[in-house]
Structures are given as structure tokens and as C-alpha cells.
Design a protein around this motif. Structure first.
Motif, short mmCIF file in Angstrom:
data_model
loop_
_atom_site.label_atom_id
_atom_site.label_comp_id
_atom_site.label_asym_id
_atom_site.label_seq_id
_atom_site.Cartn_x
_atom_site.Cartn_y
_atom_site.Cartn_z
N ILE A 197 -12.94 -2.21 -88.04
CA ILE A 197 -13.55 -3.31 -88.80
C ILE A 197 -12.46 -4.22 -89.36
O ILE A 197 -12.55 -5.45 -89.27
N ASN A 198 -11.42 -3.61 -89.94
CA ASN A 198 -10.31 -4.39 -90.49
C ASN A 198 -9.60 -5.19 -89.41
O ASN A 198 -9.19 -6.34 -89.64
N PHE A 199 -9.44 -4.59 -88.23
CA PHE A 199 -8.82 -5.31 -87.11
C PHE A 199 -9.64 -6.55 -86.76
O PHE A 199 -9.10 -7.64 -86.61
N ASN A 200 -10.95 -6.36 -86.64
CA ASN A 200 -11.83 -7.48 -86.28
C ASN A 200 -11.79 -8.60 -87.32
O ASN A 200 -11.93 -9.78 -86.98
N LYS A 201 -11.58 -8.23 -88.57
CA LYS A 201 -11.55 -9.22 -89.66
C LYS A 201 -10.17 -9.86 -89.82
O LYS A 201 -10.06 -11.06 -90.07
N TYR A 211 -1.84 -7.03 -85.18
CA TYR A 211 -2.45 -6.42 -86.36
C TYR A 211 -1.46 -5.47 -87.02
O TYR A 211 -0.86 -4.62 -86.36
N PHE A 212 -1.28 -5.63 -88.34
CA PHE A 212 -0.44 -4.70 -89.10
C PHE A 212 -1.35 -3.67 -89.73
O PHE A 212 -2.19 -3.99 -90.57
N SER A 250 -2.27 4.67 -82.32
CA SER A 250 -2.53 4.86 -80.89
C SER A 250 -4.03 4.91 -80.60
O SER A 250 -4.51 4.28 -79.66
N ALA A 251 -4.76 5.67 -81.40
CA ALA A 251 -6.21 5.78 -81.22
C ALA A 251 -6.89 4.43 -81.45
O ALA A 251 -7.81 4.04 -80.72
N LEU A 252 -6.43 3.70 -82.46
CA LEU A 252 -7.03 2.40 -82.78
C LEU A 252 -6.78 1.39 -81.67
O LEU A 252 -7.71 0.70 -81.24
N ILE A 253 -5.55 1.32 -81.18
CA ILE A 253 -5.26 0.33 -80.15
C ILE A 253 -5.97 0.66 -78.84
O ILE A 253 -6.40 -0.23 -78.10
#
Length: 199
Positions: A55-59, A72-73, A82-85
Motif C-alpha cells: 500500500i505504501n509503495f502504491n502511495k 521506493y525507499f 525482496s518479497a515486496l519487490i
């Protein structure tokens, strides 16, 4: 079943690396169900954090559509870069994605993905960190990683933009050249047909 076990290990590693060996022994030598019950709080926390960070990445990700690029930081106590990317890049196959995360030692870890292989992210990272002190990068065309010092983050981000900008320009020029070649080829073909008719 193996995927489930790997997921449990990833979740435990992300929150408490010191428990990884205990978890692995429990899964291999003991009853997987018992191990799952013992470590399920980590799986639950991992899923919660991963969903939150998506959600934070999308925002908050710095995205430049013209370059098909997002940076994205990641601010998280859990080691989930790794899981997020992997998750966000699977939903944006035609986008170069870089996720950075500051490690406890002050070094910034980098993860990069590009699922359609249009940009070789291993080459991208290698060029962007070249000459930076205590920096390194490597991997494969669709997935790569690296590290830089925190003080070099701004320089690194600028280099990435410059490299991607040059690649986009080169691709556009190559495309225009190809179109021009096709157009000339068609014109040449028509000219030859006229000569044949005249003879």
C-alpha cells in the motif's frame, strides 16, 4: 507443501534471523504442523507488513511513467525488500523497479526488477554504482541487487535516471530509424516495379 515451508522460513528470517536455524530444524526433523504453530505469528506479521508496504509503495513510490520506472525507499523493521519487490514487479511487468532499504550497518541495500526484460537491471545497477566507494551490484537481467553508502543515494538515483533516459532515447531513435528504413524500402520496391513495367 515445499512452497509453504519456504514461506514460513522467509517470514521468520524477515523478523528474527537468530530463530531461522531453530525453525529449519523444526520443519525438517520435527512435525511441520508443530513448527507452523510455533512460528505462525511470524507468518501473520510478515503478511501484515508485506500488505502494508505494498500500500505504501502504491502511495509513495517515485514513479516516472515516461521512463517506465519506480523507486521506493522501504522503511520497515522487517527484512521484506525482496518479497515486496517480487510482489509489486509481478503486477508491473513493463516497469523498472528499484527498492532501497537502509541496513543496520548504515549501508543501503538495493533490489531491482524488470519482468519483461526490456531493461537489464543487473547492467543498470552495475553502471549506476560504478566508481562509488564500497558499492557493488550484480545479478541477472530481470532481477538484481546491490549496495551503496547512504551518502551516495542521491548520486545513485540521478545516475539511474540518466541511464534510463539514454536507453529510452536510444530505443526511440532505433525505432524511428527502423520505420524510415521500412519506408525507404517500400519506396524502392515501387520504383523497381515501375522500371520493370517500363521494360
Amino acid at each position: 507443501r515445499i512452497i509453504d515451508l519456504a514461506y514460513i522460513l522467509t517470514a521468520v528470517k524477515s523478523f528474527d534471523y537468530s530463530l531461522l536455524e531453530d525453525c529449519l530444524q523444526g520443519l525438517v526433523n520435527g512435525e511441520p504442523k508443530t513448527a507452523l504453530k510455533k512460528f505462525e505469528k511470524f507468518v501473520s506479521a510478515f503478511n501484515k507488513e508485506l500488505n502494508l508496504q505494498e500500500i505504501n509503495f502504491n502511495k509513495n513510490a517515485e514513479c516516472i511513467p515516461e521512463l517506465e520506472y519506480c523507486f521506493y525507499f522501504l522503511h520497515s523493521k522487517a527484512d521484506i525488500a525482496s518479497a515486496l519487490i517480487n510482489r509489486v514487479s509481478s503486477k508491473r511487468e513493463n516497469c523498472t523497479i528499484i527498492i532501497a532499504r537502509k541496513n543496520p550497518n548504515g549501508i543501503i541495500g538495493l533490489n531491482a526488477r524488470r519482468q519483461d526484460w526490456k531493461i537489464a537491471v543487473n547492467e543498470l545497477l552495475e553502471k549506476a554504482v560504478k566508481g562509488l566507494k564500497e558499492a557493488s551490484a550484480g545479478g541477472h537481467a530481470p532481477a538484481a541487487g546491490g549496495k551503496i553508502q547512504a551518502k551516495d543515494l542521491k548520486k545513485f538515483k540521478k545516475r539511474v535516471l540518466e541511464i534510463l533516459g539514454r536507453k529510452i532515447c536510444f530505443t526511440a531513435l532505433a525505432s524511428e530509424k527502423s520505420l524510415a528504413k521500412d519506408w525507404l524500402s517500400k519506396k524502392e520496391g515501387k520504383a523497381w516495379k515501375k522500371l520493370e513495367l517500363m521494360n
